[in-house]
Write an enzyme that holds these catalytic residues in place. Structure first.
Site, PDB file in Angstrom:
ATOM      1  N   LYS A 150      -3.445 -28.764  11.186  1.00 33.80           N
ATOM      2  CA  LYS A 150      -2.689 -28.019  10.182  1.00 33.80           C
ATOM      3  C   LYS A 150      -1.247 -27.763  10.609  1.00 33.80           C
ATOM      4  CE  LYS A 150      -6.120 -25.409   7.776  1.00 33.80           C
ATOM      5  NZ  LYS A 150      -6.808 -24.113   7.771  1.00 33.80           N
ATOM      6  N   ARG A 170      -9.698 -36.237   2.087  1.00 36.61           N
ATOM      7  CA  ARG A 170     -11.054 -36.684   1.703  1.00 36.61           C
ATOM      8  C   ARG A 170     -11.286 -36.310   0.250  1.00 36.61           C
ATOM      9  NH1 ARG A 170     -13.153 -31.497   1.246  1.00 36.61           N
ATOM     10  NH2 ARG A 170     -12.325 -30.003   2.729  1.00 36.61           N
ATOM     11  N   GLY A 213     -12.797 -22.413   5.456  1.00 35.41           N
ATOM     12  CA  GLY A 213     -12.580 -20.971   5.409  1.00 35.41           C
ATOM     13  C   GLY A 213     -12.738 -20.285   6.759  1.00 35.41           C
TER      14      GLY A 213
HETATM   15  P1  ADP Z   1      -9.309 -23.962   5.155  1.00 35.04           P
HETATM   16  O1  ADP Z   1      -8.879 -25.129   5.985  1.00 35.04           O
HETATM   17  O2  ADP Z   1     -10.343 -23.141   5.782  1.00 35.04           O
HETATM   18  O3  ADP Z   1      -9.576 -24.367   3.746  1.00 35.04           O
HETATM   19  P2  ADP Z   1      -6.758 -22.898   4.240  1.00 35.04           P
HETATM   20  O4  ADP Z   1      -5.550 -22.875   5.094  1.00 35.04           O
HETATM   21  O5  ADP Z   1      -6.823 -23.922   3.165  1.00 35.04           O
HETATM   22  O6  ADP Z   1      -8.028 -23.004   5.166  1.00 35.04           O
HETATM   23  O7  ADP Z   1      -6.948 -21.465   3.617  1.00 35.04           O
HETATM   24  C1  ADP Z   1      -8.145 -21.097   2.958  1.00 35.04           C
HETATM   25  C2  ADP Z   1      -7.907 -19.867   2.105  1.00 35.04           C
HETATM   26  O8  ADP Z   1      -7.432 -18.776   2.911  1.00 35.04           O
HETATM   27  C3  ADP Z   1      -6.837 -20.028   1.032  1.00 35.04           C
HETATM   28  O9  ADP Z   1      -7.331 -20.613  -0.147  1.00 35.04           O
HETATM   29  C4  ADP Z   1      -6.426 -18.581   0.828  1.00 35.04           C
HETATM   30  O10 ADP Z   1      -7.345 -17.868   0.057  1.00 35.04           O
HETATM   31  C5  ADP Z   1      -6.456 -18.026   2.238  1.00 35.04           C
HETATM   32  N1  ADP Z   1      -5.154 -18.173   2.915  1.00 35.04           N
HETATM   33  C6  ADP Z   1      -4.802 -19.132   3.779  1.00 35.04           C
HETATM   34  N2  ADP Z   1      -3.538 -18.962   4.227  1.00 35.04           N
HETATM   35  C7  ADP Z   1      -3.064 -17.858   3.620  1.00 35.04           C
HETATM   36  C8  ADP Z   1      -1.825 -17.131   3.666  1.00 35.04           C
HETATM   37  N3  ADP Z   1      -0.813 -17.519   4.430  1.00 35.04           N
HETATM   38  N4  ADP Z   1      -1.717 -16.015   2.903  1.00 35.04           N
HETATM   39  C9  ADP Z   1      -2.732 -15.608   2.124  1.00 35.04           C
HETATM   40  N5  ADP Z   1      -3.912 -16.231   2.044  1.00 35.04           N
HETATM   41  C10 ADP Z   1      -4.097 -17.348   2.778  1.00 35.04           C
HETATM   42  P1  ADP Z   2     -13.211 -28.305  -0.538  1.00 38.06           P
HETATM   43  O1  ADP Z   2     -11.969 -28.184   0.301  1.00 38.06           O
HETATM   44  O2  ADP Z   2     -13.603 -29.674  -0.931  1.00 38.06           O
HETATM   45  O3  ADP Z   2     -13.256 -27.312  -1.591  1.00 38.06           O
HETATM   46  P2  ADP Z   2     -14.799 -26.854   1.319  1.00 38.06           P
HETATM   47  O4  ADP Z   2     -13.647 -26.144   1.931  1.00 38.06           O
HETATM   48  O5  ADP Z   2     -15.838 -26.102   0.620  1.00 38.06           O
HETATM   49  O6  ADP Z   2     -14.367 -28.036   0.426  1.00 38.06           O
HETATM   50  O7  ADP Z   2     -15.448 -27.739   2.456  1.00 38.06           O
HETATM   51  C1  ADP Z   2     -16.349 -28.766   2.141  1.00 38.06           C
HETATM   52  C2  ADP Z   2     -17.369 -28.841   3.214  1.00 38.06           C
HETATM   53  O8  ADP Z   2     -16.743 -29.197   4.419  1.00 38.06           O
HETATM   54  C3  ADP Z   2     -18.082 -27.546   3.469  1.00 38.06           C
HETATM   55  O9  ADP Z   2     -19.408 -27.858   3.797  1.00 38.06           O
HETATM   56  C4  ADP Z   2     -17.312 -26.972   4.659  1.00 38.06           C
HETATM   57  O10 ADP Z   2     -18.113 -26.097   5.369  1.00 38.06           O
HETATM   58  C5  ADP Z   2     -16.981 -28.226   5.415  1.00 38.06           C
HETATM   59  N1  ADP Z   2     -15.774 -28.204   6.243  1.00 38.06           N
HETATM   60  C6  ADP Z   2     -14.515 -28.422   5.838  1.00 38.06           C
HETATM   61  N2  ADP Z   2     -13.659 -28.421   6.881  1.00 38.06           N
HETATM   62  C7  ADP Z   2     -14.392 -28.198   7.977  1.00 38.06           C
HETATM   63  C8  ADP Z   2     -14.096 -28.095   9.387  1.00 38.06           C
HETATM   64  N3  ADP Z   2     -12.879 -28.239   9.890  1.00 38.06           N
HETATM   65  N4  ADP Z   2     -15.112 -27.838  10.224  1.00 38.06           N
HETATM   66  C9  ADP Z   2     -16.362 -27.713   9.747  1.00 38.06           C
HETATM   67  N5  ADP Z   2     -16.704 -27.822   8.454  1.00 38.06           N
HETATM   68  C10 ADP Z   2     -15.745 -28.062   7.578  1.00 38.06           C
END
Ligand code: ADP
Ligand code: ADP
Ligand code: MG
Length: 461
Positions: free
Chosen positions: A117, A293, A166
């Site tokens: 990231k 993906r 998340g």
């Molecule tokens: P992941 O790789 O787990 O999906 P993300 O970076 O996409 O992580 O963030 C997942 C969620 O966390 C976002 O959809 C949002 O709800 C929250 N989030 C992430 N970064 C921020 C931020 N800088 N400020 C507020 N909420 C955030």
């Molecule tokens: P999307 O971004 O497609 O909405 P999710 O954030 O729900 O998907 O992630 C899709 C699947 O991938 C879930 O089962 C989630 O737990 C898994 N996943 C995504 N990123 C990671 C990671 N870095 N490590 C482990 N599991 C992950």
């Protein structure tokens, strides 16, 4: 090389989805499975099935050697990784290619560059895409963390560079809190993702999660408009829509074009998603990450554009040029997806594996149910709790919501508690109808409005 056979390195509903796309293209399908998944729907639907190891994901779905060996033995042309598991593992993509097969996704290099990231933030910045204010690169010491927090102000987010799903995200409120959380976050990230690297971002409060579907073939790059995924619990998406709720046209255009600029910057191949946070008040959007993906919520984009994203992935992986032209992609109407999980929404979303005793799926031309279920299926306890996704389309958002509420009444899954009652309440919620949501909305709503529904239904019963 046109792909004639594909191995599906995944399980659950997405494996079924990939098999359906492959069959439509006349592609032979080989499904891998763990010892716990011999009875899963994808195994029954595929042309061949291969047992790749014990139930623990590390020993089966995450075992690169076992998956590659199965693909070689089955003599497939390609491997589709789905989402989760090995889908964002650059070394896996390289191993597939080294074994002489096509990886259905971007190159290992692109996955590593965008999957981290921190380097993804750098790519975004280079492409002129606004990122969330925060650290420049990785934050290596507590001193650095102090300086960045003082500059961005509290609350601040400490995020794992390798995080996902998340997980690996902490909100820090004060300097003292930072001192405590920072080392913990690093240790936790190292244990969970094999990489303790951290970065920091300002917390965008009351933000909406808006993401753009992109597609590339290394030379041509398009977007398929945006999705809104603001209804989340513990930073995981629960309900998704396309298009986003009343996004101003100028913002929408800038957002989608910025995602294409990012795709072009890395000469992206395959399907991907660029995620942003959108601040409704200032009308600013900020890049957060790229998912290299297919995503769980891809069907809402398919419903409004008529494009089959998984078929397109298979064609492009076979070397065909992108069949999509930007001007031909014309979204129509509105689509909503509800994630149906084997979790009890009345018991703090406790996972609830078990046997499906009854399954009734509503049908209709504007209704789609992507699922791994069938009557008599026993859900194994080893994997995530997604059972299926109900996707409904309408000419307008209000028509879509109304149809969704009715369709949810017709969806019956018996034998295990599911999140259907949560979606029924959301589909009829005035707050949801008015678009008054942001990424923390659902958690508050669960404490208040949903708790009230719960109490009322308990009184009736
Ligand atoms: P992941 O790789 O787990 O999906 P993300 O970076 O996409 O992580 O963030 C997942 C969620 O966390 C976002 O959809 C949002 O709800 C929250 N989030 C992430 N970064 C921020 C931020 N800088 N400020 C507020 N909420 C955030
Ligand atoms: P999307 O971004 O497609 O909405 P999710 O954030 O729900 O998907 O992630 C899709 C699947 O991938 C879930 O089962 C989630 O737990 C898994 N996943 C995504 N990123 C990671 C990671 N870095 N490590 C482990 N599991 C992950
Ligand atoms: Mg994300």
């Amino acid at each position: 090389m046109t792909i004639r056979s594909v191995l599906i390195a995944n399980r659950g509903e997405i494996a079924v989805r990939i098999i359906r796309a492959a069959k439509a293209l006349g592609i032979r399908t080989v499904q891998v499975h763990s010892a716990a998944d011999a009875e899963m729907l994808a195994v029954k639907l595929a042309d061949e099935a291969v047992d790749i190891g014990p139930p623990a994901p590390k020993k089966s779905y995450l075992n690169i050697e076992a998956v590659i060996a199965a693909a070689k033995a089955a003599k497939v042309d390609a491997v589709h990784p789905g989402y989760g598991f090995l889908s964002e593992n650059g070394d896996f993509a390289d191993a597939v290619v080294a074994a002489g097969m096509a990886f259905v996704g971007p190159s290992g290099d692109a996955i590593r560059l965008l999957g981290d990231k921190v380097s993804a933030r750098e790519v975004a910045a280079r492409a002129g895409v606004p990122t969330v204010p925060g650290s420049g690169g990785r934050v290596l010491t507590l001193d650095d963390a102090h300086r960045i927090a003082e500059r961005t102000g509290f609350p601040v987010m400490v995020k794992a560079a390798a995080g996902g799903g998340g997980r690996g995200i902490r909100i820090v409120e004060t300097l003292a809190d930072l001192e405590k959380q920072f080392p913990l976050a690093s240790a936790e990230a190292a244990a969970a993702f094999g990489d303790g690297g951290l970065y920091m971002e300002k917390v965008i409060t009351r933000a909406r999660h808006v993401e753009v579907q992109i597609f590339g073939d290394g030379e041509n790059f398009v977007h398929l408009y945006e999705r809104e995924c603001s209804l989340q619990r513990r930073r995981q998406k629960v309900w998704e829509e396309a298009p986003a709720f009343e996004l101003p046209q100028v913002v929408r255009k800038k957002l989608c074009e910025s995602a294409v600029a990012l795709a072009r910057e890395v000469r992206y191949t395959g399907a991907g998603t660029v995620e942003y946070l959108y601040d409704e008040e200032t009308r600013e959007f900020y890049f957060i990450e790229v998912n290299t993906r297919i995503q769980v919520e891809h069907p809402v984009t398919e419903m409004i554009t008529g494009v089959d994203l998984v078929q397109e992935m298979l064609k492009v992986a076979g070397g065909a040029p992108l069949s999509l032209k930007q001007d031909d992609i014309k979204p129509r109407g509105h689509a909503i997806e509800c994630r149906i999980n084997a979790e009890d929404p009345f018991k703090d979303f406790a996972p609830s594996p078990g046997t499906i005793t009854k399954l009734v799926v509503p049908e209709g031309k504007s209704v789609r149910f992507d699922t791994m279920l069938y009557e008599g299926y026993t859900i194994p306890p080893f994997y995530d709790s997604l059972l299926g996704k109900l996707i409904v389309w309408g000419e307008t958002r209000s028509e879509c919501l109304e149809r969704l509420a009715k369709t949810l009444e017709g969806l019956k899954i018996e034998g295990v508690p599911t999140t259907i009652p949560l979606h029924q309440t959301l589909a009829r919620s005035a707050a949801v109808a008015s678009g008054a949501f942001h990424t923390r909305f659902l958690e508050g709503w669960l404490e208040t409005d949903f708790t009230e529904t719960k109490t009322k239904s308990a009184e009736v019963a």
